[in-house]
Design an enzyme around this catalytic site. Sequence first.
Site, PDB file in Angstrom:
ATOM      1  N   ARG A 121     -17.267 -75.763  -1.205  1.00  0.00           N
ATOM      2  CA  ARG A 121     -18.152 -74.624  -1.474  1.00  0.00           C
ATOM      3  C   ARG A 121     -19.594 -75.041  -1.203  1.00  0.00           C
ATOM      4  NH1 ARG A 121     -16.514 -71.971  -7.137  1.00  0.00           N
ATOM      5  NH2 ARG A 121     -17.900 -70.325  -6.340  1.00  0.00           N
ATOM      6  N   ASP A 320     -17.228 -59.632  -7.084  1.00  0.00           N
ATOM      7  CA  ASP A 320     -16.088 -60.075  -7.889  1.00  0.00           C
ATOM      8  C   ASP A 320     -15.218 -58.891  -8.305  1.00  0.00           C
ATOM      9  OD1 ASP A 320     -16.856 -62.682  -7.632  1.00  0.00           O
ATOM     10  OD2 ASP A 320     -17.697 -62.871  -9.642  1.00  0.00           O
ATOM     11  N   LYS A 419      -9.706 -70.362 -16.009  1.00  0.00           N
ATOM     12  CA  LYS A 419     -11.089 -70.528 -15.548  1.00  0.00           C
ATOM     13  C   LYS A 419     -12.040 -69.600 -16.286  1.00  0.00           C
ATOM     14  CE  LYS A 419     -13.843 -70.235 -11.286  1.00  0.00           C
ATOM     15  NZ  LYS A 419     -14.642 -71.455 -11.405  1.00  0.00           N
TER      16      LYS A 419
END
Length: 434
Positions: A121, A320, A419
């Site tokens: 990332r 998201d 997460k």
Amino acid sequence: MDYLDLGPYSSASGTVRLPGSKSISNRVLLLAALAEGETTITNLLDSDDTRVMLDALGKLGVKLARDGDTCVVTGTRGAFTAKTADLFLGNAGTAVRPLTAALAVNGGDYRVHGVPRMHERPIGDLVDGLRQIGAQIDYELNEGYPPLRIKPATISVDAPIRVRGDVSSQFLTALLMTLPLVKAKDGRTVVEVDGELISKPYIDITIRLMARFGVTVERDGWQRFVVPAGVRYRSPGRIMVEGDASSASYFLAAGALGGGPLRVEGVGRASIQGDVGFANALMQMGANVTMGDDWIDVRGIGHDHGKLEPIDMDFNLIPDAAMTIAVAALFANGTSTLRNIASWRVKETDRIAAMATELRKVGAIVEEGPDYLVVTPPAKLTPNAAIDTYDDHRMAMCFSLVSLGGVPVRINDPKCVGKTFPDYFDRFAALAKA
């Protein structure tokens, strides 16, 4: 491989109280750690991403007292006491980007790393911005990506800092949160954004939370930000983390797909999170949505009684929550198009590729572009599809919604929801009905 079989379900209704927002939790933890005074944080999210932030802050010498969803943080007055640390930050972008910036001006020797996907990332745009003020940061493996070695440096600001805004808004967030700790000649630092800034609502969250800790950022549109220099964050004393609006999207969609009525508590009109805008997208698709200050109600059509309307929308502001729309598009009466979602490519997985692959498993026709997705739903969903989740919490939560189409679905590696939302599937099962 671990898996979880869901459904078939025909409806969803009830009330769910959301866990704390991940984005707000990790920002508030860092601001409280850097502030002067003691901060009591309530409704703090308990998840993988917040645990790695708490663990890192502890290693940096921050005094933390955790009791359930409450955490008391004793601030360091702008400087971590530990001058060496090896920090494992999992796959938490909300931890690795802001912490990298804070450590770069702390005058210590630090190593920052994570899981293999974190090392894919990008972080180069943030590092480039920090190097403009003298930060000494080296890449251990690949240029532009973690792991990072951060070394003591002489930090000085004598010109505007430029940072790209078109890959991740977290690079700008990291700079904004750190720059008050750095002195500048005229008492302020200017940050200029190159390219179109994505995920603007997340920058708004950052600025609002900084203000709660006594630091006011001025902005000229979304391209130029002025930050007070050489000032100290001050604890607000007590701060409550509002519910996670991204997590709300799965339950709101469940209410729309499963008929409802379904109420989500913890976000609403008063929310500082842009992802509450997901409710507007659902309304465009035909769902019946009402909103209070900290709750949202949704009623839908139920898969036996009708279909949602297809949607064609720019999702740059809520990338998201847009993932949930991609799955909701399976229940529409035509083709939906999700635009301006290039940031999906550099998230927990390449979400455009992953979403296209898994939607096809349940029968959809999908066109995948560099920054868009076109979803044509099947006449009937394919039962018993085994959905791969790519160690991506949002893939797992999104595809739980397929079970509301009257077909069973298998979610592989369901634990990846840890997460951000460890008990998501229990909460979902409590609302879904056969």
